[in-house]
Design an enzyme around this catalytic site. Structure first.
Site, PDB file in Angstrom:
ATOM      1  N   GLU A 133     -10.438  -2.360   4.540  1.00 12.39           N
ATOM      2  CA  GLU A 133      -9.083  -1.861   4.779  1.00 12.39           C
ATOM      3  C   GLU A 133      -8.905  -0.479   4.140  1.00 12.39           C
ATOM      4  O   GLU A 133      -9.636  -0.101   3.224  1.00 12.39           O
ATOM      5  CB  GLU A 133      -8.048  -2.822   4.172  1.00 12.39           C
ATOM      6  CG  GLU A 133      -8.115  -4.229   4.760  1.00 12.39           C
ATOM      7  CD  GLU A 133      -6.959  -5.116   4.291  1.00 12.39           C
ATOM      8  OE1 GLU A 133      -6.307  -5.721   5.149  1.00 12.39           O
ATOM      9  OE2 GLU A 133      -6.710  -5.203   3.076  1.00 12.39           O
ATOM     10  N   ASP A 162       0.766  -1.261   0.000  1.00 15.37           N
ATOM     11  CA  ASP A 162       0.000   0.000   0.000  1.00 15.37           C
ATOM     12  C   ASP A 162       0.797   1.312   0.000  1.00 15.37           C
ATOM     13  O   ASP A 162       1.775   1.444   0.742  1.00 15.37           O
ATOM     14  CB  ASP A 162      -0.868   0.096   1.265  1.00 15.37           C
ATOM     15  CG  ASP A 162      -1.564  -1.169   1.631  1.00 15.37           C
ATOM     16  OD1 ASP A 162      -1.503  -2.137   0.871  1.00 15.37           O
ATOM     17  OD2 ASP A 162      -2.166  -1.202   2.709  1.00 15.37           O
TER      18      ASP A 162
HETATM   19  C1  FRU Z   1      -3.816  -3.660   2.765  1.00 19.64           C
HETATM   20  C2  FRU Z   1      -3.161  -4.087   4.076  1.00 19.64           C
HETATM   21  C3  FRU Z   1      -3.493  -3.096   5.166  1.00 19.64           C
HETATM   22  C4  FRU Z   1      -2.360  -3.246   6.115  1.00 19.64           C
HETATM   23  C5  FRU Z   1      -1.205  -3.518   5.192  1.00 19.64           C
HETATM   24  C6  FRU Z   1      -0.171  -4.451   5.747  1.00 19.64           C
HETATM   25  O1  FRU Z   1      -3.192  -4.105   1.626  1.00 19.64           O
HETATM   26  O2  FRU Z   1      -3.565  -5.393   4.404  1.00 19.64           O
HETATM   27  O3  FRU Z   1      -4.758  -3.291   5.742  1.00 19.64           O
HETATM   28  O4  FRU Z   1      -2.174  -2.099   6.885  1.00 19.64           O
HETATM   29  O5  FRU Z   1      -1.746  -4.047   3.994  1.00 19.64           O
HETATM   30  O6  FRU Z   1       0.952  -4.500   4.948  1.00 19.64           O
END
Ligand code: FRU
Length: 494
Positions: free
Chosen positions: A223, A39
């Site tokens: 998320e 992300d």
């Molecule tokens: C989304 C996610 C988020 C988390 C991160 C962990 O892709 O699962 O929810 O903060 O990636 O790397």
């Protein structure tokens, strides 16, 4: 003082990035400095530059204990790497510094809010993650974790809220100078919800309300929420896990949902009116937006998807790139996306053709390349009769191609990268029900060595996919079953 863990990561990334040559990376899409990226985080404008952090594991091309990588840019296309900003080095974040966001404090410091993850052993021998929200304050290069971290933990959750799925804070400043933050969470029914917290100073936070509820409509856990007002509407973006397809929407397992509605700032109430997928391709997830100085709302997403991460080049020392930054607008209750206008400055060698009739396979001199901005308008040759199928193939040679094909009678555009060099039998196709007029299909394709992004009808819908086809496959050809008439305007992007 930077911890040993952070110092090691900084040393490692500096030494190992040299093993990746320039042509092994995308040219104008941000890719990870070394190792793994997911992300976008902390997307903000600070000290005269755009800052983009990202979920980062420098030591391998697979997901691992999350750090925050860091890059800056003036035009969102030429990126300069900065040293990793956060490492998992405290009790409360020792298993990862997960996603979060950034803003500028009134005293000029840069505030990061992120999710700290720490694993807890359970009595039954198992373990569970505990997720809390944490702060770090810095100068655009070095960040100090706040001594009162975590600032939000399980005691701040509403009844039934999960302390294991409580992550990805997005902070913003309200017009009255106070702060808001929304965080993804899972209520007791296992679905998703977005929680709103408020703060007078950015450091002391209190729970305000459940801002939005999934009620098991769009996937499960929500998320990476983002929220903003745009063109008189309120927009909530979130990336649900475990989605069920609905018609032509939400086919990606993990996808990005856009809810458009109204927001009452007095009572902090968001009222949903419409929903749509943000991307209709294969690889797009967890986007984050920034409000640029000139008022544009710009979004960047992870150009990947958890379900397709096994599609990769084994020999590359990096995995993960961001989408092209996209300018957002809301029109007729829908979210539109366009590549940022800064991209126009990279255009070179314009080649154009108008009113070319395609009735079989056709190539056109000068139409080729893997770093390309190409606009196509496709109409039936005979205005009273649809062609059956039109296709554009690209990243093509004798062995490989990827295609976009369109059947106007159904108004369905299909992307197919089966022959892009993948050795994995994962999903390589996606169909999109095109909303615009099928008698005049307008496409803009952006290619950058390892990806294609297709903007339909001025950005009403977008399809994104990564490609690892060898770079020698740089042909582009057109095909029609039944006569089609096309206009092509193509630039190299340099
Ligand atoms: C989304 C996610 C988020 C988390 C991160 C962990 O892709 O699962 O929810 O903060 O990636 O790397």
């Amino acid at each position: 003082m930077n911890s040993q863990t952070l110092r090691e990561a900084r040393k490692y990334e500096e030494a190992s990035e040299t093993a990746i040559t320039e042509t092994e990376r995308p040219q104008f899409h941000l890719s990870v400095r070394t190792g793994w990226m997911n992300d976008p985080n902390g997307f903000s404008f600070y000290g005269g530059k755009y800052h983009l952090f990202y979920q980062y594991y420098p030591y391998d091309t697979v997901w691992g204990p999350m750090h925050w990588g860091h890059a800056v840019s003036e035009d969102l296309l030429h990126w300069e790497y900065l040293p990793a900003a956060l490492a998992p080095d405290r009790l409360y974040d020792r298993d990862g510094c997960f996603s979060g966001s950034a803003l500028t404090l009134p005293d000029g410091r840069h505030l990061l809010m992120y999710t700290g993850v720490s694993r807890e052993n359970l009595k039954d021998g198992g373990s569970c993650d505990v997720q809390t929200q944490c702060l770090a304050v810095g100068d655009g290069i070095d960040y100090e974790k706040y001594e009162k971290n975590p600032v939000l933990d399980s005691s701040d959750l509403p009844e039934g809220g999960s302390r294991t799925d409580f992550r990805d804070p997005k902070i913003w400043k309200k017009t009255d100078g106070s702060y808001c933050c929304i965080v993804g969470n899972r209520p007791a029914d296992g679905s998703g919800q977005i929680l709103l917290f408020t703060s007078a100073n950015g450091f002391d936070w209190t729970f305000k309300k459940v801002f939005a509820e999934n009620r098991n409509r769009y996937g499960k856990m929500w998320e990476c929420p983002d929220f903003f007002e745009l063109d008189g509407k309120a927009v909530l973006l979130t990336s649900p896990q475990d989605m069920l397809p609905q018609g032509f929407e939400y086919h990606n397992g993990n996808g990005t949902l856009c809810l458009i509605g109204e927001y009452d700032e007095e009572t902090d109430t968001f009222t949903e009116q419409r929903n749509q997928a943000v991307d209709y391709g294969i690889d797009f997830y967890a986007p984050q937006t920034v409000l640029a100085e000139d008022g544009r709302r710009i979004m960047i997403g992870w150009m990947q998807n958890w379900d397709t991460i096994s599609f990769r080049r084994q020999e590359y020392k990096w995995f993960g790139q961001m989408s092209i930054p996209r300018e957002l607008t809301v029109r007729n209750g829908r979210l539109y996306q366009r590549p940022i206008r800064e991209l126009d400055a990279l255009r070179q060698n314009k080649v154009e053709y108008h009113d070319v009739v395609v009735s079989d396979v056709l190539t056109l001199p000068g139409i080729e390349g893997r770093r390309v901005d190409m606009e196509l308008v496709i109409r039936p040759e005979n205005p009273d009769m649809y062609y059956r199928k039109f296709a554009v193939r690209f990243a093509q040679n004798e062995k490989y191609y990827t295609s976009l094909s369109f059947r106007p009678a159904e108004s369905v555009l299909k992307i197919d990268r089966k022959f892009s060099g993948s050795r994995r039998a994962i999903i390589h196709q996606r169909r999109c029900l095109v909303r615009g007029n099928p008698a005049e299909l307008k496409l803009r394709m952006i290619l950058d060595r390892f990806s294609v992004e297709v903007f339909l009808h001025d950005g009403e819908q977008v399809m994104t996919a990564v490609l690892y086809t060898e770079q020698e496959a740089d042909g582009i050809s057109f095909f029609a079953d039944g006569g089609a008439r096309i206009d092509v305007v193509k630039y190299d992007l340099r």
